[in-house]
Design a protein around this motif. Structure first.
Motif, PDB file in Angstrom:
ATOM      1  N   ASN A  88       0.853  -1.184   0.000  1.00 21.58           N
ATOM      2  CA  ASN A  88       0.000   0.000   0.000  1.00 21.58           C
ATOM      3  C   ASN A  88       0.892   1.238   0.000  1.00 21.58           C
ATOM      4  OD1 ASN A  88      -2.264   1.598   0.081  1.00 21.58           O
ATOM      5  ND2 ASN A  88      -2.415   1.541   2.315  1.00 21.58           N
ATOM      6  N   VAL A  89       1.784   1.310  -0.998  1.00 21.18           N
ATOM      7  CA  VAL A  89       2.732   2.415  -1.089  1.00 21.18           C
ATOM      8  C   VAL A  89       2.188   3.468  -2.052  1.00 21.18           C
ATOM      9  CG1 VAL A  89       5.104   3.060  -1.609  1.00 21.18           C
ATOM     10  CG2 VAL A  89       4.607   0.820  -0.652  1.00 21.18           C
ATOM     11  N   LYS A  90       2.255   4.730  -1.652  1.00 17.95           N
ATOM     12  CA  LYS A  90       1.747   5.801  -2.492  1.00 17.95           C
ATOM     13  C   LYS A  90       2.691   6.065  -3.662  1.00 17.95           C
ATOM     14  CE  LYS A  90      -0.610   8.139   1.318  1.00 17.95           C
ATOM     15  NZ  LYS A  90      -0.721   9.396   2.109  1.00 17.95           N
ATOM     16  N   LEU A  91       2.109   6.356  -4.832  1.00 13.85           N
ATOM     17  CA  LEU A  91       2.885   6.691  -6.017  1.00 13.85           C
ATOM     18  C   LEU A  91       2.903   8.218  -6.128  1.00 13.85           C
ATOM     19  CD1 LEU A  91       1.408   3.999  -8.435  1.00 13.85           C
ATOM     20  CD2 LEU A  91       3.518   3.901  -7.130  1.00 13.85           C
ATOM     21  N   TYR A  92       3.972   8.820  -5.632  1.00 12.95           N
ATOM     22  CA  TYR A  92       4.006  10.270  -5.502  1.00 12.95           C
ATOM     23  C   TYR A  92       4.088  10.984  -6.850  1.00 12.95           C
ATOM     24  CZ  TYR A  92       4.936   9.320  -0.569  1.00 12.95           C
ATOM     25  OH  TYR A  92       4.860   8.873   0.722  1.00 12.95           O
ATOM     26  N   ASP A  93       4.991  10.523  -7.700  1.00 11.22           N
ATOM     27  CA  ASP A  93       5.303  11.295  -8.902  1.00 11.22           C
ATOM     28  C   ASP A  93       4.905  10.577 -10.183  1.00 11.22           C
ATOM     29  OD1 ASP A  93       6.606  13.165  -7.187  1.00 11.22           O
ATOM     30  OD2 ASP A  93       8.354  11.823  -7.152  1.00 11.22           O
ATOM     31  N   SER A  94       3.928   9.693 -10.113  1.00  7.17           N
ATOM     32  CA  SER A  94       3.643   8.845 -11.270  1.00  7.17           C
ATOM     33  C   SER A  94       2.195   8.916 -11.726  1.00  7.17           C
ATOM     34  CB  SER A  94       4.002   7.393 -10.932  1.00  7.17           C
ATOM     35  OG  SER A  94       5.302   7.295 -10.410  1.00  7.17           O
ATOM     36  N   ALA A 109      -2.382   3.269 -14.064  1.00  3.16           N
ATOM     37  CA  ALA A 109      -3.573   2.750 -14.719  1.00  3.16           C
ATOM     38  C   ALA A 109      -4.826   3.131 -13.936  1.00  3.16           C
ATOM     39  CB  ALA A 109      -3.473   1.232 -14.839  1.00  3.16           C
ATOM     40  N   PRO A 110      -5.938   3.406 -14.648  1.00  3.68           N
ATOM     41  CA  PRO A 110      -7.170   3.846 -13.969  1.00  3.68           C
ATOM     42  C   PRO A 110      -7.659   2.870 -12.900  1.00  3.68           C
ATOM     43  CG  PRO A 110      -7.345   4.159 -16.338  1.00  3.68           C
ATOM     44  CD  PRO A 110      -6.091   3.393 -16.104  1.00  3.68           C
ATOM     45  N   GLU A 111      -7.589   1.567 -13.172  1.00  2.84           N
ATOM     46  CA  GLU A 111      -8.125   0.600 -12.211  1.00  2.84           C
ATOM     47  C   GLU A 111      -7.329   0.594 -10.917  1.00  2.84           C
ATOM     48  OE1 GLU A 111      -5.102  -1.665 -14.691  1.00  2.84           O
ATOM     49  OE2 GLU A 111      -6.662  -0.167 -15.043  1.00  2.84           O
ATOM     50  N   TYR A 112      -6.039   0.955 -11.005  1.00  8.41           N
ATOM     51  CA  TYR A 112      -5.235   1.010  -9.785  1.00  8.41           C
ATOM     52  C   TYR A 112      -5.585   2.250  -8.964  1.00  8.41           C
ATOM     53  CZ  TYR A 112      -1.182   0.639  -6.704  1.00  8.41           C
ATOM     54  OH  TYR A 112      -0.380   0.524  -5.601  1.00  8.41           O
ATOM     55  N   LEU A 113      -5.858   3.338  -9.633  1.00  6.48           N
ATOM     56  CA  LEU A 113      -6.267   4.556  -8.927  1.00  6.48           C
ATOM     57  C   LEU A 113      -7.623   4.380  -8.273  1.00  6.48           C
ATOM     58  CD1 LEU A 113      -5.187   7.441 -11.356  1.00  6.48           C
ATOM     59  CD2 LEU A 113      -4.210   6.898  -9.125  1.00  6.48           C
ATOM     60  N   ASN A 160      -9.521   1.365  -7.524  1.00  7.60           N
ATOM     61  CA  ASN A 160      -9.763   0.302  -6.535  1.00  7.60           C
ATOM     62  C   ASN A 160      -8.509  -0.458  -6.117  1.00  7.60           C
ATOM     63  OD1 ASN A 160      -9.255  -1.358  -8.768  1.00  7.60           O
ATOM     64  ND2 ASN A 160     -11.442  -1.533  -9.255  1.00  7.60           N
ATOM     65  N   GLY A 161      -7.331   0.024  -6.515  1.00  7.67           N
ATOM     66  CA  GLY A 161      -6.095  -0.623  -6.108  1.00  7.67           C
ATOM     67  C   GLY A 161      -5.801  -1.927  -6.813  1.00  7.67           C
ATOM     68  N   LYS A 162      -6.532  -2.246  -7.874  1.00  8.87           N
ATOM     69  CA  LYS A 162      -6.305  -3.484  -8.613  1.00  8.87           C
ATOM     70  C   LYS A 162      -5.011  -3.377  -9.402  1.00  8.87           C
ATOM     71  CE  LYS A 162      -8.464  -6.665 -11.899  1.00  8.87           C
ATOM     72  NZ  LYS A 162      -9.641  -6.904 -12.780  1.00  8.87           N
ATOM     73  N   LEU A 163      -4.140  -4.364  -9.226  1.00 10.21           N
ATOM     74  CA  LEU A 163      -2.814  -4.310  -9.834  1.00 10.21           C
ATOM     75  C   LEU A 163      -2.514  -5.626 -10.534  1.00 10.21           C
ATOM     76  CD1 LEU A 163      -0.160  -2.620 -10.060  1.00 10.21           C
ATOM     77  CD2 LEU A 163       0.632  -3.840  -8.029  1.00 10.21           C
ATOM     78  N   THR A 164      -2.183  -5.551 -11.831  1.00  9.34           N
ATOM     79  CA  THR A 164      -1.795  -6.724 -12.609  1.00  9.34           C
ATOM     80  C   THR A 164      -0.669  -6.323 -13.556  1.00  9.34           C
ATOM     81  OG1 THR A 164      -3.346  -6.300 -14.433  1.00  9.34           O
ATOM     82  CG2 THR A 164      -4.178  -7.575 -12.555  1.00  9.34           C
ATOM     83  N   GLU A 165      -0.210  -7.276 -14.362  1.00  9.69           N
ATOM     84  CA  GLU A 165       0.791  -6.966 -15.373  1.00  9.69           C
ATOM     85  C   GLU A 165       0.261  -5.943 -16.377  1.00  9.69           C
ATOM     86  OE1 GLU A 165      -0.004  -9.914 -14.284  1.00  9.69           O
ATOM     87  OE2 GLU A 165       1.723 -11.254 -14.095  1.00  9.69           O
ATOM     88  N   CYS A 206      -2.564   0.033 -25.647  1.00  4.17           N
ATOM     89  CA  CYS A 206      -1.932  -0.076 -24.319  1.00  4.17           C
ATOM     90  C   CYS A 206      -2.608   0.804 -23.278  1.00  4.17           C
ATOM     91  CB  CYS A 206      -0.458   0.286 -24.422  1.00  4.17           C
ATOM     92  SG  CYS A 206       0.558  -0.938 -25.283  1.00  4.17           S
ATOM     93  N   VAL A 207      -3.168   1.938 -23.684  1.00  2.00           N
ATOM     94  CA  VAL A 207      -3.747   2.883 -22.714  1.00  2.00           C
ATOM     95  C   VAL A 207      -5.273   2.779 -22.652  1.00  2.00           C
ATOM     96  CG1 VAL A 207      -1.833   4.500 -22.886  1.00  2.00           C
ATOM     97  CG2 VAL A 207      -3.791   4.756 -24.420  1.00  2.00           C
ATOM     98  N   GLN A 208      -5.816   1.652 -23.065  1.00  2.00           N
ATOM     99  CA  GLN A 208      -7.262   1.448 -22.937  1.00  2.00           C
ATOM    100  C   GLN A 208      -7.660   1.453 -21.463  1.00  2.00           C
ATOM    101  OE1 GLN A 208      -9.805   1.018 -25.388  1.00  2.00           O
ATOM    102  NE2 GLN A 208      -8.111   1.925 -26.558  1.00  2.00           N
ATOM    103  N   PRO A 209      -8.788   2.103 -21.132  1.00  2.00           N
ATOM    104  CA  PRO A 209      -9.214   2.149 -19.717  1.00  2.00           C
ATOM    105  C   PRO A 209      -9.510   0.769 -19.142  1.00  2.00           C
ATOM    106  CG  PRO A 209     -10.382   3.795 -21.033  1.00  2.00           C
ATOM    107  CD  PRO A 209      -9.652   2.920 -21.992  1.00  2.00           C
TER     108      PRO A 209
END
Length: 465
Positions: free
Chosen positions: A324-330, A335-339, A341-346, A419-422
């Motif tokens: 649960n580390v904040k992404l300060y400068d990124s 990716a929208p899904e990570y912002l 609900n925190g969902k993270l995949t490849e 690559c940048v599809q929501p």
């Protein structure tokens, strides 16, 4: 030799018991069988004594009758029977002695063999480390503290001070949030980059440990090599191989504004990044998600070979839910899904790759301010124009505008759009991206494209439309 010795001793003991019992059986009093018929005048060996004259039957002075002939024959038979049993006892004793000697010899052989071939599970074998190439060999030859973590050297703080001229401002390669990167020159002319982390806090310590743990195991031409580390009081240091052309962010958005990056070099950089990500996603077990891919974390060597760096926020697919580390400068790369609900995949890394590809194509930063209170991302600004072939050439970075085959330009733009599809499921795997880029890059730069001018600055202006 514990098992072999015990088995040999047990065998020897059993043989001796057998021999002793046999001898006792032979020599013990003959109980339970008919006693030998001895002459009253025979000795204890059963040898008959000379017979007395046989008196006449009528003589009254006879007090004992002479033994009959049958008894004398039995005595002779018993004598031969005893000789046979004695010979058998001697033979058995000889065999037993031979077996004991053989057991002792075998026990010695097993003991010597166990001394030469220790148990492979004992942990005394040599450990295999990760080979990091010629620069690692030179770096390991320098004076270290003698402590290593995996294949990484713990470097003395005084050595870092000397190599960076006491962390001189003139040696700064880059600066960021609570960190600075210095150029270092060690004894023997070995060049490296030293990242200094100050005031880390708990999050910073976790990032430091994560990077050491991951990069100590990973080796790939498109992943940065971590050579060593140092902990001095509250400050931590990471020592990397030196990348002479700095970061992609500096090349694109610094003073040169991408002047050194031709179309083919930009496509080669994109290909290198895709290869590095494919290695992390497909070849690492468990798969590694970088989670902080951006142009500032892509470093370029003297020939513009690209390497992915800064793995402090990287996670594996097995422990991603624990982070649960904040992404300060990124923010422009997340990716929208990570912002949401925190969902993270490849596929989160694939989204960030798409943003970097747009940076290479358009030359703009991932997030730009329109006013003090308003900003837009490169994705939202470029998406409507990326799918319009009449508008696409006009948004390309002026440095490379009109220097590429338009057919290749449309193909790269199509890859970036995917690559940048929501929706993550609409994004391709990084392996698919890699195979889409390879045909667009000259053979000399790692692709399969054959061009009349093989140099990276070769230009193809043909327009099939």
């Amino acid at each position: 030799m514990g098992t072999s010795s015990s088995s040999s001793s047990s065998s020897s003991s059993s043989i001796w018991v057998l021999v002793i019992l046999s001898l006792l059986h032979i020599l013990q009093p003959t109980q339970g069988r008919n006693p030998p018929l001895l002459s009253p005048s025979s000795d204890h060996y059963g040898t008959p004594q000379p017979l007395l004259p046989i008196p006449s039957p009528a003589s009254p002075s006879s007090s004992m009758a002479s033994p009959p002939l049958v008894m004398q024959m039995v005595v002779v038979y018993e004598h031969h029977h005893m000789d046979k049993e004695l010979a058998m006892a001697i033979a058995l004793s000889s065999v037993a002695a031979a077996l004991v000697i053989l057991s002792f010899v075998l026990a010695c052989i097993f003991w010597q063999r166990n001394r030469k071939d220790p148990d492979p599970k004992s942990g005394q074998g040599s450990a295999r480390g990760v080979t990091l190439g010629p620069i690692m060999s030179k770096f390991n030859s320098l004076k270290m503290t003698g402590t290593k973590k995996g294949s990484l050297a713990m470097v003395e703080y005084l050595m870092l001070e000397s190599a960076t001229s006491n962390f001189s401002q003139n040696n700064i390669l880059g600066e960021g949030r609570s960190r600075s990167v210095y150029k270092a020159c060690f004894d023997g002319g070995v060049l490296a980059a030293v990242k200094k982390l100050e005031g880390c806090g708990q999050d910073g310590i976790r990032e430091f440990e994560s990077e050491i743990d991951l990069l100590g195991k990973v080796q790939h031409p498109n992943v940065i090599s971590l050579l060593g580390y140092c902990v001095h009081e509250d400050t931590r240091f990471l020592v990397y191989e030196l990348m002479q052309n700095g970061s992609l962010e500096t090349q694109l958005h610094g003073h040169s504004r991408g002047a050194a990056l031709t179309w083919h070099i930009r496509m080669k950089i994109a290909l290198d990044i895709a290869r590095g990500l494919e290695f992390l996603h497909e070849n690492c077990n468990p798969p590694v998600i970088h989670r902080d891919l951006k142009s500032s974390n892509i470093l370029l060597d003297s020939e513009f070979n690209a390497k992915i760096s800064d793995f402090g926020l990287a996670v594996t697919s097995s422990n991603q839910s624990k982070c649960n580390v904040k992404l300060y400068d990124s923010l422009g790369y997340v990716a929208p899904e990570y912002l949401l609900n925190g969902k993270l995949t490849e596929k989160s890394d694939v989204y960030a790759f798409g943003v970097v590809l747009l940076e290479l194509l358009i030359g703009r930063k991932p997030v730009e301010k329109l006013s003090p209170s308003e900003c837009h991302t490169i994705v939202t600004w470029a998406m409507p124009q990326l799918t319009d072939r009449s508008k696409l050439p006009n948004i390309v970075d002026p440095v490379i505008r009109n220097t590429m085959d338009l057919k290749h330009l449309y193909q790269v733009a199509a890859v970036a759009v995917l690559c940048v599809q929501p929706e993550p499921s609409y994004r391709p795997l990084i392996t698919d991206v890699l195979h889409s880029l390879i045909p667009l890059i000259p053979i000399e730069l790692g692709g399969t494209l054959r061009v009349s001018d093989p140099s990276p600055r070769g230009v193809q202006r043909s327009n099939p439309y």
